[in-house]
Design a protein around this motif. Structure first.
Motif, PDB file in Angstrom:
ATOM      1  N   MET A   1       0.837  -1.170   0.000  1.00 26.94           N
ATOM      2  CA  MET A   1       0.000   0.000   0.000  1.00 26.94           C
ATOM      3  C   MET A   1       0.892   1.245   0.000  1.00 26.94           C
ATOM      4  O   MET A   1       1.784   1.368   0.821  1.00 26.94           O
ATOM      5  N   PRO A   2       0.643   2.187  -0.898  1.00 24.84           N
ATOM      6  CA  PRO A   2       1.423   3.413  -0.923  1.00 24.84           C
ATOM      7  C   PRO A   2       1.201   4.222   0.354  1.00 24.84           C
ATOM      8  O   PRO A   2       0.085   4.299   0.865  1.00 24.84           O
ATOM      9  N   THR A   3       2.267   4.831   0.863  1.00 30.70           N
ATOM     10  CA  THR A   3       2.159   5.617   2.091  1.00 30.70           C
ATOM     11  C   THR A   3       1.932   7.100   1.816  1.00 30.70           C
ATOM     12  O   THR A   3       1.422   7.806   2.666  1.00 30.70           O
ATOM     13  N   GLY A   4       2.346   7.550   0.638  1.00 27.82           N
ATOM     14  CA  GLY A   4       2.258   8.971   0.330  1.00 27.82           C
ATOM     15  C   GLY A   4       3.414   9.775   0.902  1.00 27.82           C
ATOM     16  O   GLY A   4       3.449  10.988   0.773  1.00 27.82           O
ATOM     17  N   VAL A   5       4.372   9.099   1.535  1.00 16.93           N
ATOM     18  CA  VAL A   5       5.507   9.780   2.158  1.00 16.93           C
ATOM     19  C   VAL A   5       6.767   9.494   1.343  1.00 16.93           C
ATOM     20  O   VAL A   5       7.091   8.342   1.086  1.00 16.93           O
ATOM     21  N   ARG A   6       7.458  10.567   0.918  1.00 20.11           N
ATOM     22  CA  ARG A   6       8.687  10.429   0.131  1.00 20.11           C
ATOM     23  C   ARG A   6       9.776  11.310   0.728  1.00 20.11           C
ATOM     24  O   ARG A   6       9.542  12.487   0.992  1.00 20.11           O
ATOM     25  N   ALA A   7      10.946  10.716   0.906  1.00 20.29           N
ATOM     26  CA  ALA A   7      12.093  11.493   1.396  1.00 20.29           C
ATOM     27  C   ALA A   7      12.531  12.456   0.306  1.00 20.29           C
ATOM     28  O   ALA A   7      12.595  12.108  -0.866  1.00 20.29           O
ATOM     29  N   ASN A   8      12.824  13.693   0.708  1.00 18.76           N
ATOM     30  CA  ASN A   8      13.302  14.676  -0.269  1.00 18.76           C
ATOM     31  C   ASN A   8      14.626  15.302   0.165  1.00 18.76           C
ATOM     32  O   ASN A   8      15.088  16.253  -0.426  1.00 18.76           O
ATOM     33  N   GLY A   9      15.214  14.778   1.215  1.00 16.97           N
ATOM     34  CA  GLY A   9      16.483  15.287   1.716  1.00 16.97           C
ATOM     35  C   GLY A   9      16.731  14.724   3.098  1.00 16.97           C
ATOM     36  O   GLY A   9      16.011  13.862   3.571  1.00 16.97           O
TER      37      GLY A   9
ATOM     38  N   ALA B   1      -3.360  12.353  -0.593  1.00 17.35           N
ATOM     39  CA  ALA B   1      -4.419  11.373  -0.870  1.00 17.35           C
ATOM     40  C   ALA B   1      -4.043   9.965  -0.401  1.00 17.35           C
ATOM     41  O   ALA B   1      -4.799   9.342   0.358  1.00 17.35           O
ATOM     42  N   PRO B   2      -2.891   9.409  -0.822  1.00 15.52           N
ATOM     43  CA  PRO B   2      -2.558   8.074  -0.313  1.00 15.52           C
ATOM     44  C   PRO B   2      -2.227   8.082   1.184  1.00 15.52           C
ATOM     45  O   PRO B   2      -2.503   7.107   1.889  1.00 15.52           O
ATOM     46  N   TYR B   3      -1.683   9.178   1.680  1.00 15.91           N
ATOM     47  CA  TYR B   3      -1.390   9.289   3.110  1.00 15.91           C
ATOM     48  C   TYR B   3      -2.692   9.221   3.924  1.00 15.91           C
ATOM     49  O   TYR B   3      -2.777   8.514   4.921  1.00 15.91           O
ATOM     50  N   GLU B   4      -3.694   9.937   3.450  1.00 13.94           N
ATOM     51  CA  GLU B   4      -4.986   9.928   4.141  1.00 13.94           C
ATOM     52  C   GLU B   4      -5.581   8.518   4.169  1.00 13.94           C
ATOM     53  O   GLU B   4      -6.086   8.070   5.199  1.00 13.94           O
ATOM     54  N   LEU B   5      -5.510   7.815   3.053  1.00 18.52           N
ATOM     55  CA  LEU B   5      -6.015   6.439   2.995  1.00 18.52           C
ATOM     56  C   LEU B   5      -5.262   5.543   3.983  1.00 18.52           C
ATOM     57  O   LEU B   5      -5.879   4.755   4.717  1.00 18.52           O
ATOM     58  N   LEU B   6      -3.942   5.679   4.036  1.00 16.55           N
ATOM     59  CA  LEU B   6      -3.136   4.904   4.973  1.00 16.55           C
ATOM     60  C   LEU B   6      -3.559   5.180   6.415  1.00 16.55           C
ATOM     61  O   LEU B   6      -3.751   4.243   7.210  1.00 16.55           O
TER      62      LEU B   6
END
Length: 82
Positions: free
Chosen positions: A1-9, A18-23
């Motif tokens: 399941m996608p978390t909607g969280v991506r490291a950017n640094g 949207a995917p974060y809310e579903l999680l």
């Protein structure tokens, strides 16, 4: 399941809401269905700040039970930077 969280640094993350809310809704469902005290404590440690993130993103969670209302009220008392 996608978390909607991506490291950017270093220690920084982008949230695709949207995917974060579903999680978070799925974690809330799991927490609400569980009778295991330790698991609920661990899940609530993740849920509380996540509820604040969703609320600040204009996607507040609507409680479906007294238990969820209590969790959401505790989450709103967190001291989190804006």
């Amino acid at each position: 399941m996608p978390t909607g969280v991506r490291a950017n640094g270093s220690d920084m993350y982008d949230i695709d809401i949207a995917p974060y809310e579903l999680l978070i809704h799925r974690i809330l469902d799991l927490n609400s269905a569980s009778k295991h005290t330790v698991m609920r404590g661990l899940l609530e440690a993740v849920l509380a700040p996540s509820v604040v993130v969703l609320e600040r993103s204009g996607r507040p969670i609507k409680p479906r039970s007294e238990q969820e209302t209590e969790l959401l009220d505790r989450a709103k008392e967190l001291s989190m930077a804006k």
